[in-house]
Design a protein around this motif. Structure first.
Motif, PDB file in Angstrom:
ATOM      1  N   LEU A   1     -36.635 -31.173 -19.246  1.00 22.19           N
ATOM      2  CA  LEU A   1     -35.674 -31.719 -20.214  1.00 22.19           C
ATOM      3  C   LEU A   1     -36.277 -31.918 -21.592  1.00 22.19           C
ATOM      4  CD1 LEU A   1     -33.858 -34.375 -17.981  1.00 22.19           C
ATOM      5  CD2 LEU A   1     -33.149 -32.018 -18.481  1.00 22.19           C
ATOM      6  N   THR A   2     -37.562 -32.221 -21.630  1.00 27.04           N
ATOM      7  CA  THR A   2     -38.236 -32.483 -22.913  1.00 27.04           C
ATOM      8  C   THR A   2     -39.732 -32.304 -22.734  1.00 27.04           C
ATOM      9  OG1 THR A   2     -38.651 -34.183 -24.596  1.00 27.04           O
ATOM     10  CG2 THR A   2     -38.399 -34.966 -22.347  1.00 27.04           C
ATOM     11  N   HIS A   3     -40.428 -32.009 -23.807  1.00 20.95           N
ATOM     12  CA  HIS A   3     -41.900 -32.034 -23.744  1.00 20.95           C
ATOM     13  C   HIS A   3     -42.446 -33.378 -24.222  1.00 20.95           C
ATOM     14  CE1 HIS A   3     -42.779 -27.411 -23.640  1.00 20.95           C
ATOM     15  NE2 HIS A   3     -42.644 -27.929 -22.441  1.00 20.95           N
ATOM     16  N   ARG A   4     -41.549 -34.253 -24.740  1.00 22.70           N
ATOM     17  CA  ARG A   4     -42.031 -35.559 -25.215  1.00 22.70           C
ATOM     18  C   ARG A   4     -42.584 -36.364 -24.030  1.00 22.70           C
ATOM     19  NH1 ARG A   4     -36.929 -38.013 -27.171  1.00 22.70           N
ATOM     20  NH2 ARG A   4     -35.887 -36.184 -26.312  1.00 22.70           N
ATOM     21  N   CYS A   5     -43.695 -37.059 -24.257  1.00 19.89           N
ATOM     22  CA  CYS A   5     -44.308 -37.840 -23.177  1.00 19.89           C
ATOM     23  C   CYS A   5     -45.239 -38.885 -23.776  1.00 19.89           C
ATOM     24  CB  CYS A   5     -45.095 -36.913 -22.247  1.00 19.89           C
ATOM     25  SG  CYS A   5     -45.850 -37.793 -20.869  1.00 19.89           S
ATOM     26  N   PRO A   6     -45.150 -40.130 -23.291  1.00 22.80           N
ATOM     27  CA  PRO A   6     -46.036 -41.167 -23.828  1.00 22.80           C
ATOM     28  C   PRO A   6     -47.475 -41.055 -23.305  1.00 22.80           C
ATOM     29  CG  PRO A   6     -44.596 -42.083 -22.147  1.00 22.80           C
ATOM     30  CD  PRO A   6     -44.186 -40.660 -22.316  1.00 22.80           C
ATOM     31  N   LEU A   7     -47.656 -40.370 -22.162  1.00 21.47           N
ATOM     32  CA  LEU A   7     -49.001 -40.269 -21.587  1.00 21.47           C
ATOM     33  C   LEU A   7     -49.789 -39.140 -22.265  1.00 21.47           C
ATOM     34  CD1 LEU A   7     -47.814 -42.256 -19.609  1.00 21.47           C
ATOM     35  CD2 LEU A   7     -48.714 -40.910 -17.728  1.00 21.47           C
TER      36      LEU A   7
ATOM     37  N   GLU B   1     -34.719 -29.175 -28.525  1.00 23.53           N
ATOM     38  CA  GLU B   1     -34.282 -29.367 -27.131  1.00 23.53           C
ATOM     39  C   GLU B   1     -32.791 -29.041 -26.966  1.00 23.53           C
ATOM     40  OE1 GLU B   1     -35.195 -33.420 -26.063  1.00 23.53           O
ATOM     41  OE2 GLU B   1     -37.345 -33.100 -26.385  1.00 23.53           O
ATOM     42  N   LEU B   2     -32.433 -28.579 -25.770  1.00 24.21           N
ATOM     43  CA  LEU B   2     -31.021 -28.367 -25.454  1.00 24.21           C
ATOM     44  C   LEU B   2     -30.290 -29.706 -25.564  1.00 24.21           C
ATOM     45  CD1 LEU B   2     -31.103 -26.095 -22.244  1.00 24.21           C
ATOM     46  CD2 LEU B   2     -30.919 -25.374 -24.629  1.00 24.21           C
ATOM     47  N   SER B   3     -29.056 -29.664 -26.008  1.00 17.05           N
ATOM     48  CA  SER B   3     -28.248 -30.882 -26.114  1.00 17.05           C
ATOM     49  C   SER B   3     -27.741 -31.271 -24.716  1.00 17.05           C
ATOM     50  CB  SER B   3     -27.035 -30.614 -27.014  1.00 17.05           C
ATOM     51  OG  SER B   3     -26.194 -29.661 -26.377  1.00 17.05           O
ATOM     52  N   THR B   4     -27.125 -32.437 -24.634  1.00 16.54           N
ATOM     53  CA  THR B   4     -26.543 -32.889 -23.359  1.00 16.54           C
ATOM     54  C   THR B   4     -25.554 -31.835 -22.838  1.00 16.54           C
ATOM     55  OG1 THR B   4     -26.661 -35.136 -24.236  1.00 16.54           O
ATOM     56  CG2 THR B   4     -25.320 -34.808 -22.255  1.00 16.54           C
ATOM     57  N   LYS B   5     -24.698 -31.385 -23.739  1.00 18.26           N
ATOM     58  CA  LYS B   5     -23.656 -30.424 -23.336  1.00 18.26           C
ATOM     59  C   LYS B   5     -24.291 -29.110 -22.862  1.00 18.26           C
ATOM     60  CE  LYS B   5     -19.489 -28.476 -25.231  1.00 18.26           C
ATOM     61  NZ  LYS B   5     -19.228 -27.704 -26.400  1.00 18.26           N
TER      62      LYS B   5
ATOM     63  N   GLY C   1     -40.383 -32.914 -17.201  1.00 17.72           N
ATOM     64  CA  GLY C   1     -40.714 -32.877 -18.622  1.00 17.72           C
ATOM     65  C   GLY C   1     -42.085 -32.258 -18.809  1.00 17.72           C
ATOM     66  N   GLY C   2     -42.901 -32.801 -19.719  1.00 20.00           N
ATOM     67  CA  GLY C   2     -42.868 -34.091 -20.377  1.00 20.00           C
ATOM     68  C   GLY C   2     -42.342 -35.236 -19.498  1.00 20.00           C
TER      69      GLY C   2
ATOM     70  N   THR D   1     -37.104 -24.244 -19.926  1.00 19.73           N
ATOM     71  CA  THR D   1     -37.909 -25.040 -20.853  1.00 19.73           C
ATOM     72  C   THR D   1     -36.987 -25.935 -21.693  1.00 19.73           C
ATOM     73  OG1 THR D   1     -37.803 -23.504 -22.720  1.00 19.73           O
ATOM     74  CG2 THR D   1     -39.499 -23.066 -21.051  1.00 19.73           C
ATOM     75  N   PRO D   2     -37.556 -26.907 -22.418  1.00 16.25           N
ATOM     76  CA  PRO D   2     -36.712 -27.824 -23.201  1.00 16.25           C
ATOM     77  C   PRO D   2     -35.763 -27.104 -24.164  1.00 16.25           C
ATOM     78  CG  PRO D   2     -38.951 -28.658 -23.105  1.00 16.25           C
ATOM     79  CD  PRO D   2     -38.982 -27.306 -22.460  1.00 16.25           C
TER      80      PRO D   2
END
Ligand code: SF4
Ligand code: FES
Length: 373
Positions: A27-33, A50-54, A75-76, A263-264
């Motif tokens: 869903l995303t590559h964002r990650c806090p770790l 990133e792809l939108s919800t829709k 993810g991410g 991928t995202p």
């Protein structure tokens, strides 16, 4: 099956290609770790692409139509998506079995309840170590251990079945016994003990993460003993150390056979590291249908069947067990994605890999290089 064959006949598709069973939605590559063993690509996809919800819901609809049964939300860190509950609900309403693969950071008790109400079927929660010291050091995130323990409790309260994911490597393999015990304390039904694989960012940390041969052997023994001891209490899945194995694994259950990754930004890949193969290009769900990509794209057909195999594999009795091994590993280690996976004892490159593995796992002073955010 009849339906598949009919569809194939109607469309001129190769009827030997079954529909995919599983889809991994990154869903995303964002990650806090900042895990040094991260297998995501070196260059991460920015949030704005990133792809939108829709768009994601449209992909889930196509996946369900195509025959996908299991949807892995990954993810991410998928919890970084504000629409996670909405996406889960959409997938569940399509009849997909939904599995959330998470570090736990970003989840709250309320959000987990929301996911349960949305129909989430299962959670895989990663652990990096068995104490705050080891887990926070490896994840590069202070407080991650405490958060994971809390998340496991909320998951149990919400009645969602839990698997603990333990990526093992030279820095934490000595804790394997305790990781298995921790999984039981967290009320997990399964633990996945996966030895680190060197794709993406992890490649930079081979010197610090590659287990020694002794560690790898001990881990196999620990798993065998724990399986006996905890029979009926905990299921233990195990991915042994690649570089110390005799034969390669059947990566992804064979290229383009069982599952696909999105991928995202919507590129559709046969496996998470496929973009490391420079001769392939990958289609996106923004430009074509998932079905067309699965059945007809050049990338998905590149390593299906046996025609692409080197003679060594084509003549081998294990070709229907491991399908010649991992294409991305062949690319990384042999410089040729069509080569026999160099992990294979029959590969002409195996001896060189053994020497390299022994040399890398002896690098006691190699420092961890944390994943950049
Ligand atoms: Fe697998 Fe090829 Fe090795 Fe046979 S030769 S075991 S098919 S990788
Ligand atoms: Fe790509 Fe194994 S990771 S085929």
């Amino acid at each position: 099956m009849t339906e598949t064959l009919t569809l194939a006949a109607d469309t001129g598709r190769d009827s030997r290609v079954p529909p995919p069973m599983a889809m991994l939605a990154e869903l995303t590559h964002r990650c806090p770790l900042a895990c040094p063993y991260c297998s995501n690509p070196i260059a991460l996809m920015p949030a704005k692409e990133e792809l939108s919800t829709k768009e994601w819901i449209g992909v889930f609809e196509q996946a369900a139509d195509l025959g996908v049964l299991h949807l892995h939300l990954s993810g991410g860190e998928p919890a970084a998506r504000r629409d996670l509950v909405e996406l889960t609900q959409a997938a569940a309403s399509l009849g997909l079995y939904t599995n959330l693969i998470t570090s736990g950071v970003g989840l709250t008790a309320a959000r987990i309840e929301g996911l349960a109400d949305a129909g989430l079927d299962h959670i895989q929660l990663s652990i990096q170590g068995v104490s705050p010291e080891s887990a926070d050091r490896i994840s590069g995130y202070g407080g991650s251990y405490e958060r994971k323990i809390a998340v496991a409790g909320w998951v149990a309260d919400a009645g969602i079945p839990l698997t603990v994911n333990a990526v093992c490597h030279r820095q934490n393999m000595g804790e394997l016994d305790e990781m298995i015990e921790l999984a039981i304390r967290l009320k997990a039904r399964r633990i996945e003990v996966a030895t680190v694989q060197f794709h993406g960012w992890a490649e930079r940390n081979k010197g610090a993460l590659l287990p020694t041969r002794e560690q790898a052997d001990r881990a196999s023994q620990t798993v065998a003993e724990a399986r006996e001891k905890y029979q009926g209490i905990l299921v233990i899945d195990y991915v042994p150390a690649d570089y110390h194995s005799t034969y390669p694994k059947a990566c992804m259950g064979g290229w383009g056979r069982v599952g696909l990754n999105v991928t995202p930004s919507g590129r559709v890949l046969p496996c998470h590291a496929a973009e490391t193969i420079p001769s392939l290009s990958f289609d996106t769900v923004r430009a074509g249908s998932l079905a067309k990509i699965w059945y007809e794209s050049e990338a998905f057909n590149a390593y299906r069947g046996e025609d692409w195999m080197p003679e060594l594999c084509r003549a081998c009795e294990r070709k229907t067990i491991d399908f010649g091994g991992c294409r991305c590993q062949a690319m990384a280690l042999a410089g040729d994605s069509s080569a026999t996976d160099p992990v294979c004892i029959r590969s002409p490159l195996r001896e060189r890999l053994t020497r390299k593995a022994d040399q890398l796992s002896a690098e006691s002073s190699a420092a961890l290089i944390y994943r950049g955010r």
